[in-house]
Design a protein around this motif. Structure first.
Motif: not given
Ligand code: PMV
Length: 324
Positions: A256-284
């Motif tokens: 799910a961590t990876v899925e969220v990253i892809h989702k955010v990148w997809e939104m960014r490609n479509q013009g909605t600006e957001a970025y991910v950051t992740i610490d030592a755990g699976p939450q995004v």
């Protein structure tokens, strides 16, 4: 004495220690303090007790947690011959799953204990003390945007956090996508040691940190969201690349961590600006702006592995709670 502190997430990450004894970081870091992730800690000195008592979220703490807290209190009091304490600590969020409960936890404990012990420490001193409980706790002494300084010697004179801008400087939003509520398997100290000892990229991680910190300071000074977001995402992915290059490898992510990253990148490609950051755990943690956070949260609803989304703005530093 009751203190409230908030967790933080690093925009420029810290991963690696130059000394384990004093818990000295190998690099500086820059973080934001998060309003919704709070720890409230009440500490009462009780000379009639033969040992410290620690309750975490209403349950008696495990022996290793109690040991860590007792050592920390000895350090603060300057001696193991001190009155024992009754400590009760509550988090407003899942504990131990990479949401920096140790940051808010040790910041709140340092502040509550300093007051109870009658120590008149300023914020810098509190930050240096909190650092010995957890490196990221040094940053939770302050609100808003915070930089952790990294000294060069074997002492900790120069290893403390400084405030860059307060919580009202910039209305950033963070969406925390919880993908797993269980505590992580490998703690950060163990993980950092593993990385330092075995990753072929560790030296260049340390060497390039100054450039990252400079660029982030610059992005923050201009409130440049695109630049800040890109740098934060890059620092997080660089840290996870470093972790993966350790032997044995450290992989804190789940599908799910990876899925969220892809989702955010997809939104960014479509013009909605957001970025991910992740610490030592699976939450995004998704960095976004106030005018788009609702739409982004809604869009994240299509990611099946997300259990919960916590939305937060920036919060203040540690405070003693006034009792009426
Ligand atoms: O100081 P610790 O043990 O909370 O380690 C913090 C490590 C990261 O959260 C992964 C990065 C950071 O700078 O907060």
């Amino acid at each position: 004495m009751t203190a409230v502190a908030r967790a933080n997430i690093a925009l420029i990450k810290y991963w690696g220690k130059r000394s384990i004894d004093l818990n000295l970081p190998a690099t500086g870091s820059i973080s934001i303090t998060l309003d919704a992730l709070r720890t409230q800690t009440t500490l009462t000195l009780d000379p009639s007790l033969s040992a410290d008592q620690l309750t975490l979220n209403g349950e008696q703490a495990e022996p290793r947690q109690l040991k860590k807290v007792s050592r920390f209190l000895n350090l603060m009091a300057g001696s193991a011959e001190r009155p024992r304490a009754n400590i009760s600590s509550e988090n407003s969020f899942p504990t131990g799953a990479g949401l920096a409960s140790s940051a808010s936890g040790f910041a709140a404990l340092a502040s509550a204990a300093a007051h109870a012990l009658g120590l008149s420490h300023d914020s810098r001193k509190l930050s240096r003390i909190a650092r010995q409980g957890s490196g990221s706790a040094a940053r939770s002494i302050y609100g808003g945007f915070v930089e952790m300084k990294c000294g060069s010697g074997e002492t900790d004179e120069d290893d403390y956090a400084v405030p860059l801008y307060d919580e009202n400087y910039w209305d950033l939003r963070v969406l925390i996508a919880i993908t797993d509520n269980k505590p992580k398997n490998i703690g950060s100290t163990e993980g950092m040691n593993q990385t330092k000892q075995s990753s072929p990229f560790y030296e260049s991680w340390v060497e390039t940190s100054e450039v990252d910190l400079n660029e982030m300071r610059d992005a923050l000074s201009g409130r440049n969201f695109t630049r800040m977001g890109k740098l934060a995402e890059q620092s997080a992915l660089k840290m996870h690349g470093l972790m993966l290059s350790s032997r044995p490898p450290l992989l804190y992510w789940n599908p799910a961590t990876v899925e969220v990253i892809h989702k955010v990148w997809e939104m960014r490609n479509q013009g909605t600006e957001a970025y991910v950051t992740i610490d030592a755990g699976p939450q995004v943690k998704i960095l976004c702006q106030s005018d788009t956070s609702t739409a982004i949260k809604k869009e994240l609803g299509s990611v099946s592995g997300i259990q919960q989304i916590i939305e937060t703005g920036l919060g203040s530093g540690v405070k003693i709670k006034e009792v009426n």
